[in-house]
Design a protein around this motif. Structure first.
Motif, PDB file in Angstrom:
ATOM      1  N   GLU A 142      30.766  42.189  41.817  1.00 40.52           N
ATOM      2  CA  GLU A 142      31.385  41.502  40.677  1.00 40.52           C
ATOM      3  C   GLU A 142      30.531  41.627  39.428  1.00 40.52           C
ATOM      4  O   GLU A 142      31.045  41.795  38.311  1.00 40.52           O
ATOM      5  CB  GLU A 142      31.629  40.035  41.025  1.00 40.52           C
ATOM      6  N   ASP A 171      39.332  37.316  40.797  1.00 42.84           N
ATOM      7  CA  ASP A 171      37.954  37.417  40.322  1.00 42.84           C
ATOM      8  C   ASP A 171      37.881  37.609  38.806  1.00 42.84           C
ATOM      9  O   ASP A 171      37.024  37.033  38.140  1.00 42.84           O
ATOM     10  CB  ASP A 171      37.245  38.579  41.024  1.00 42.84           C
ATOM     11  N   GLU A 180      40.864  41.850  41.614  1.00 42.31           N
ATOM     12  CA  GLU A 180      40.153  41.270  42.755  1.00 42.31           C
ATOM     13  C   GLU A 180      39.124  42.298  43.194  1.00 42.31           C
ATOM     14  O   GLU A 180      39.477  43.417  43.587  1.00 42.31           O
ATOM     15  CB  GLU A 180      41.127  40.950  43.893  1.00 42.31           C
TER      16      GLU A 180
END
Length: 327
Positions: A142, A171, A180
């Motif tokens: 991320e 996310d 995501e």
């Protein structure tokens, strides 16, 4: 032999409070062999046990508020075990006094004495613990995408788009697309999907699954999680507070940075998969109609192998992060 206020070898808690409240640093010898001293440092909130150094060194790396140093003083090698006071000066003093007793009275080796003292004073210590490798890898992925977004969108919008693990959103929510991020350190694009709602598009916004593969590397080639976090904080500028708040939700603690020695690098280019049409997934709409009493089922996770699935492109200006779709 555990230290207590009635133990003639050690200070009473009343005397300790008086010395501590004075604010003056001082050295207190503890009679016995090997020689032991306690250094009180009220201004910095530290108490240190100083004694003869010996191997093996005590294992304290997984303990919050406890540190160990080997120091040389003239021809003498000394061990310094320091406890940072966390609102419990009595507990910290009792821990170090107990370790001194284990050394001088029970005649235990240094590492054994420290382990015995810690076992008796667990309430003084807060355990340290790194994220699991799965969570470390997931956070790393991320942050790689966030690192890409900041110069593309600006720090404020990019950090606002990053939702963190406690959000019910995906996310990243980027207006034209939700993303995501799924990251693995395996040799295939096999990702665990947590729950049947994780890959459900919301608000009618298209959803893409971004697949990232990492591999361990030598320090010269990759970055550790703390190094990547330091870079993100630098790029965030005045938005660093928002970054730190979201890192907290992952369970990241700066004090635990030394517990993340692994360097990671991209195994290959990330790939994006549009979650639509014949994309393989389990959602309530797909599964619910074929399972009796479906509402009684919870906590469903499943694994997707996207290694050989046809991939797509992310929309502009995100496209450069992932591998371009083959024509």
């Amino acid at each position: 032999m555990t230290a207590s206020p009635d133990d003639a070898r050690h200070l009473t808690f009343t005397t300790l409070d008086q010395l501590w409240s004075s604010g003056a640093p001082m050295m207190l010898p503890i009679e016995g062999d090997p020689p032991c001293r306690l250094r009180l440092d009220p201004r910095n909130g530290l108490i240190t046990l100083i004694t003869a150094y010996e191997k093996p060194e005590p294992e304290v790396a997984n303990l919050l508020n406890v540190g160990f140093d080997a120091v040389s003083s003239g021809e003498e090698d000394l061990a310094e075990l320091t406890v940072r006071i966390a609102g419990n000066v009595h507990g910290a003093y009792g821990l170090l006094a107990t370790i001194a007793d284990q050394l001088q009275v029970q005649k235990l080796p240094l590492a054994v004495a420290v382990a015995a003292g810690v076992a008796r004073h667990r309430e003084v210590l807060a355990g340290r613990g790194a994220l699991t490798t799965e969570k470390e890898v997931g956070l790393f992925g991320e942050l790689l995408f966030l690192e890409f977004l900041i110069p593309v969108m600006g720090a404020g919008p990019a950090i606002a788009a990053w939702q963190g693990p406690l959000s019910e959103e995906h996310d990243f929510t980027l207006g034209s697309v939700d993303v995501e991020v799924k990251t693995t350190s395996g040799d295939g694009r096999r990702h665990v999907i947590h729950g049947m709602d994780q890959l459900v598009a919301v608000r009618g916004v298209p959803l893409s699954l971004l697949s990232i593969q990492l591999t361990r590397s030598a320090p010269d080639w990759g970055r550790t999680l703390p190094q990547l976090i330091a870079q993100i904080r630098s790029l965030a500028g005045g938005h660093q507070v928002a970054v730190d708040a979201k890192l907290d939700t992952f369970g990241w603690r700066t004090a635990d940075a030394d517990l993340y020695p692994t360097s990671w690098v991209l195994r290959n280019e990330p790939r994006a998969y549009a979650v639509r049409g014949d994309f393989p997934l389990m959602t309530p709409d797909v599964v619910g109609p074929v399972i009796p009493s479906f509402g009684l089922i919870s906590d469903v996770s499943y694994r997707l192998d996207l290694t050989h699935l046809e991939y797509d492109s992310l929309p502009y200006p995100l496209a450069d992060f992932a591998e371009a779709k083959e024509n």
